[in-house]
Structures are given as C-alpha cells and as structure tokens.
Design an enzyme around this catalytic site. Structure first.
Site, PDB file in Angstrom:
ATOM      1  N   CYS A   1     -12.955 -13.185  22.136  1.00 48.49           N
ATOM      2  CA  CYS A   1     -11.761 -13.769  22.350  1.00 48.49           C
ATOM      3  C   CYS A   1     -11.773 -15.363  22.677  1.00 48.49           C
ATOM      4  O   CYS A   1     -11.837 -16.068  21.997  1.00 48.49           O
ATOM      5  CB  CYS A   1     -10.891 -13.006  23.288  1.00 48.49           C
ATOM      6  SG  CYS A   1      -9.263 -13.029  23.003  1.00 48.49           S
ATOM      7  N   ARG A  53       2.218 -10.795  20.412  1.00 54.68           N
ATOM      8  CA  ARG A  53       0.812 -10.740  20.796  1.00 54.68           C
ATOM      9  C   ARG A  53       0.104  -9.791  20.092  1.00 54.68           C
ATOM     10  O   ARG A  53       0.798  -8.610  19.985  1.00 54.68           O
ATOM     11  CB  ARG A  53       0.889 -10.509  22.419  1.00 54.68           C
ATOM     12  CG  ARG A  53       0.572 -11.919  23.216  1.00 54.68           C
ATOM     13  CD  ARG A  53       0.516 -11.352  24.721  1.00 54.68           C
ATOM     14  NE  ARG A  53      -0.785 -11.512  25.092  1.00 54.68           N
ATOM     15  CZ  ARG A  53      -1.484 -12.695  25.304  1.00 54.68           C
ATOM     16  NH1 ARG A  53      -0.993 -13.878  24.929  1.00 54.68           N
ATOM     17  NH2 ARG A  53      -2.834 -12.615  25.791  1.00 54.68           N
ATOM     18  N   HIS A 109     -12.767  -7.177  22.996  1.00 52.31           N
ATOM     19  CA  HIS A 109     -13.105  -6.712  24.312  1.00 52.31           C
ATOM     20  C   HIS A 109     -13.196  -5.049  24.306  1.00 52.31           C
ATOM     21  O   HIS A 109     -13.434  -4.717  23.200  1.00 52.31           O
ATOM     22  CB  HIS A 109     -11.921  -7.029  25.318  1.00 52.31           C
ATOM     23  CG  HIS A 109     -11.505  -8.433  25.392  1.00 52.31           C
ATOM     24  ND1 HIS A 109     -12.174  -9.453  26.199  1.00 52.31           N
ATOM     25  CD2 HIS A 109     -10.462  -9.019  24.745  1.00 52.31           C
ATOM     26  CE1 HIS A 109     -11.509 -10.677  26.175  1.00 52.31           C
ATOM     27  NE2 HIS A 109     -10.607 -10.334  25.425  1.00 52.31           N
TER      28      HIS A 109
HETATM   29  N1  GLN Z   1      -5.979 -16.920  25.966  1.00 48.68           N
HETATM   30  C1  GLN Z   1      -6.304 -16.574  24.870  1.00 48.68           C
HETATM   31  C2  GLN Z   1      -5.172 -15.836  23.951  1.00 48.68           C
HETATM   32  O1  GLN Z   1      -4.328 -15.219  24.712  1.00 48.68           O
HETATM   33  C3  GLN Z   1      -7.571 -15.720  24.881  1.00 48.68           C
HETATM   34  C4  GLN Z   1      -7.179 -14.374  25.644  1.00 48.68           C
HETATM   35  C5  GLN Z   1      -8.389 -13.433  25.673  1.00 48.68           C
HETATM   36  O2  GLN Z   1      -9.662 -13.841  25.774  1.00 48.68           O
HETATM   37  N2  GLN Z   1      -8.269 -12.193  25.801  1.00 48.68           N
HETATM   38  O3  GLN Z   1      -5.091 -15.941  22.712  1.00 48.68           O
END
Ligand code: GLN
Length: 248
Positions: free
Chosen positions: A95, A131, A195
C-alpha cells in the site's frame, strides 16, 4: 539445509498498518519450519543501513502522515535501492510503500509527494472516487505461478498507469476504483494494496518470496523445490473468505 535469508524491514516502526508486521512473523515461521535461517533487521528514518546486503526488502503500508515523514529519508536511499535491485534483491511493498516506488502520490490534503520513480505508475487521492475499503480477492500471476490471493485494503490513493499488474481483481478494488487490476509485479518487485496481512492469509505468496530470495544464491532453484508445509488451517480460512466474497 543450511540456508539463510537476510531481510530488511524498512520503516518498521511507522509503516505497519492492519497487521503488516504479521508478514514478517509468518515469513520467519515458514523459514524456520524448513530449517532456513531468516535474519530480519529493521531500519528507521536516519538509521544507516546497507540496503544492498539483503535478499529481501519489505516495506509496509502507512497513512499519508507517515509517508510524508519518511519520504526525505527514502529519496536519499534511492541509489542504494537501485543497486539492491541490480543485485536481484526481492522487494515487497504494501500500500503506502507501494505508492512511493512510483512517480508520485498526491495525498488527501493535496500535497504532492514525489516517489522514487522507479516505475511509471502514479497515485492520486480519491477525489470523486470513494475510498477503497474492504476484503479483496485477486487472481495473481507471478512468473509461471497462478495464485488466488485474499487480503484487506484501505486506501484513498488511486494508482494508475501500472504496466505490469500483480493480478486481476475478483472482488474488491485493487489499484483503483475503476480498472479491476491489483498491484504491480515485474519479476523482482511486488507491490500490492493487500494488507490483511498478506502473508498469513496466503501461504503460497510467502513461499514464493522465500523461493525468490533463495534463488539469488541458487539460480537453478524452482518454486516447487520448497518442502511443503501443512497449510490446512490457512486454506480453510482462505476458502471461508472466498465463499464470503462469493468466489468459486
Ligand atoms: N495513505 C495511503 C492511501 O490512503 C496509503 C494507505 C495505506 O497504506 N493503507 O492511499
């Protein structure tokens, strides 16, 4: 067997979202079960570290804040990372770590963070897209192996222009909310939004990473040369998630 894998866990203290440290625990356990010595060293901002001396660099996920905190330090290590790549060090990026190997990341507050620019992909905060949150399953293609992988994603960043995706999304989002591809894989660098953590949920990917690390020293090694372990529970958990996502 008397084999050793040397791992650098980059920015371990700040890039560790949704159990990413479980990846290191499972890597270590699966090596141990096969008599492979797995040496995991950690690296923090400002800490001198010879990134070329490892078989594996692991870089977990983190929020925009952590990405901004470490970027200066990361960019200073660009030459070393390039030279590690030239020496076939395998790299796993989750990520926030994945985003920073691309051209740039435009964070939710509009701040542009220039990445290492090893690859053409770039990432921009969600904007009109929602998101990307939830469980995810993908059909991944790594060298000559096909794996169905499950994980958990939570990112605002929409990654586009990915020349070599890791796989096709079966359920969930992946690189962005529209094109149904997930992650990046070029034979040496594996970037993913998964993740979950990725390794405990997908024993085959951990073994693939172990294989790639060992192959640095044993060029004729095959993925199938790795001694099988009892993964009954892991596959039960995966089957349960795939059912929940109505796959298969
Ligand atoms: N900050 C980044 C996003 O929201 C990565 C988030 C993450 O590692 N889960 O895209």
């Amino acid at each position: 067997m008397n084999e050793t894998i040397r791992v650098c866990w980059m920015y371990h203290n700040i890039m560790d979202l949704y159990g990413d440290k479980g990846n290191m625990m499972v890597l270590s356990a699966r090596c141990k079960a096969r008599g492979i010595h797995c040496e995991i060293e950690t690296m923090e901002i400002g800490q001198p570290c010879d990134l070329c001396s490892y078989d594996l660099l692991f870089f977990g996920g983190g929020a925009d804040r952590e990405q901004s905190l470490l970027i200066h330090d990361l960019l200073q290590r660009k030459e070393q990372i390039a030279s590690a790549m030239a020496q076939n060090t395998f790299i796993v990026l989750i990520c926030g770590g994945y985003q920073l190997f691309g051209q740039y990341y435009i964070a939710a507050d509009g701040t542009k963070i220039n990445g290492l620019q090893f690859f053409d992909y770039y990432t921009e905060a969600a904007g009109n897209y929602k998101r990307c949150i939830g469980n995810i399953a993908i059909q991944a293609h790594l060298d000559d192996q096909e794996f169905t992988l499950v994980g958990f994603e939570n990112h605002g960043g929409q990654t586009r222009n990915v020349a070599h995706p890791l796989g096709k999304v079966l359920s969930g989002f992946g690189n962005n909310a529209v094109d149904h591809y997930e992650g990046f894989y070029n034979g040496q660098v594996l970037g993913t939004y998964m993740h979950g953590p990725l390794f405990p949920k997908n024993p085959e990917i951990v073994d693939f990473v172990i294989y790639k690390c060992l192959k640095r020293h044993q060029p004729n090694l095959k993925y199938t040369d790795l001694a099988p372990l009892d993964d009954t529970l892991e596959y039960q958990a995966k089957t349960c998630m795939l059912k929940r996502l109505e796959i298969g």
